[in-house]
Design an enzyme around this catalytic site. Structure first.
Site: not given
Ligand code: 3PY
Ligand code: MG
Length: 253
Positions: A45, A149, A175
């Protein structure tokens, strides 16, 4: 820095606190490296291109701290490239399965156990090693972190944790909170916190390194108490914005 600096930090009892850089600026990288134990360069990101990752990895090595790079989802070519540039940890986001995690972990290990191609020109120089000595030590030193995630990764967690070449997992609370299907983004919510504690405990029991992203120091402490060993905290952008807001608020009230 020694090639195995990240492994060394992870073997200590105290959690490793990492700066997190989205800004592609070597001076920002340097400030974060002085402040924290290690530096995560966010190639998913963040604004980092390959040249920025190269400079960030070099600054880290020259300042004696580990550089960890988060690549874009599925980008195993970049994963191989950044270890050649001197990263000793790589994070793969949006992993969906044990197959994804295994292909990633193998991409960071040399043949015959893995699929990494030989060419550590920059890394060997940064660690002051002959390329053949780097080759002999790199598989053990480099840590692959599969992000947990997505719903797929959470469902396949035991199989992911059983991938022998995988160094650890990296939990993404934002996520993950959406993947839990509890109604949107809620990284600090109760359901997210419960899932994080569950993931961390299972990963520790499986002998894998446990890492996570924390929005602030309170979250970082909470995650450390759940067994997280490496914590990426805030980000250079977040720190800058929070600092600005504090100054404006302090002035205007
Ligand atoms: C998330 O919290 O989804 C991340 O990828 C942290 O950077
Ligand atoms: Mg993430």
């Amino acid at each position: 820095m020694a090639l195995n600096g990240l492994r060394d930090l992870l073997s200590r009892p105290d959690p490793v606190l990492c700066g997190w850089s989205s800004l592609a600026d070597p001076v920002v990288h340097e400030i974060l490296l002085h402040a924290f134990d290690a530096l995560v360069l966010d190639g998913q990101h963040g604004l980092q291109g390959v040249a920025d990752l190269r400079e960030g990895c070099a600054r880290a090595a020259l300042l004696g701290k580990p550089a960890i790079v988060r690549v874009a989802p599925g980008d195993l070519a970049l994963a191989g490239r950044v270890v050649d540039l001197g990263a000793t940890g790589v994070i793969l986001p949006m992993v969906e399965s044990a197959d994804d995690a295994a292909a990633f972990a193998r991409a960071l290990r040399y043949m015959p156990g893995g699929t990494r191609s030989f060419g550590p020109t920059r890394a060997a120089d940064l660690f002051g090693m002959a390329p053949r000595d780097y080759l002999a030590a790199a598989d053990e030193a480099v840590v692959s972190f599969a992000m947990i995630e997505t719903a797929g990764a959470y469902a396949d967690l035991d199989a992911i944790l059983a991938v022998p070449e995988l160094g650890g997992i990296f939990i993404g609370p934002s996520d993950l909170s959406m993947a839990l299907g509890q109604g949107g983004l809620d990284p600090k919510g109760e359901a997210t916190s419960k899932a994080i504690a569950d993931i961390a405990a299972r990963a520790r029991a499986a002998g894998k390194a446990v890492a996570i992203y924390a929005l602030d120091a309170d979250d970082a402490r909470r995650y450390a108490s759940m067994g997280c060993q490496l914590i990426g905290i805030a980000s250079d952008v977040g720190i800058l914005k929070a600092g600005c807001a504090r100054l404006v608020e302090g002035f205007r009230g």
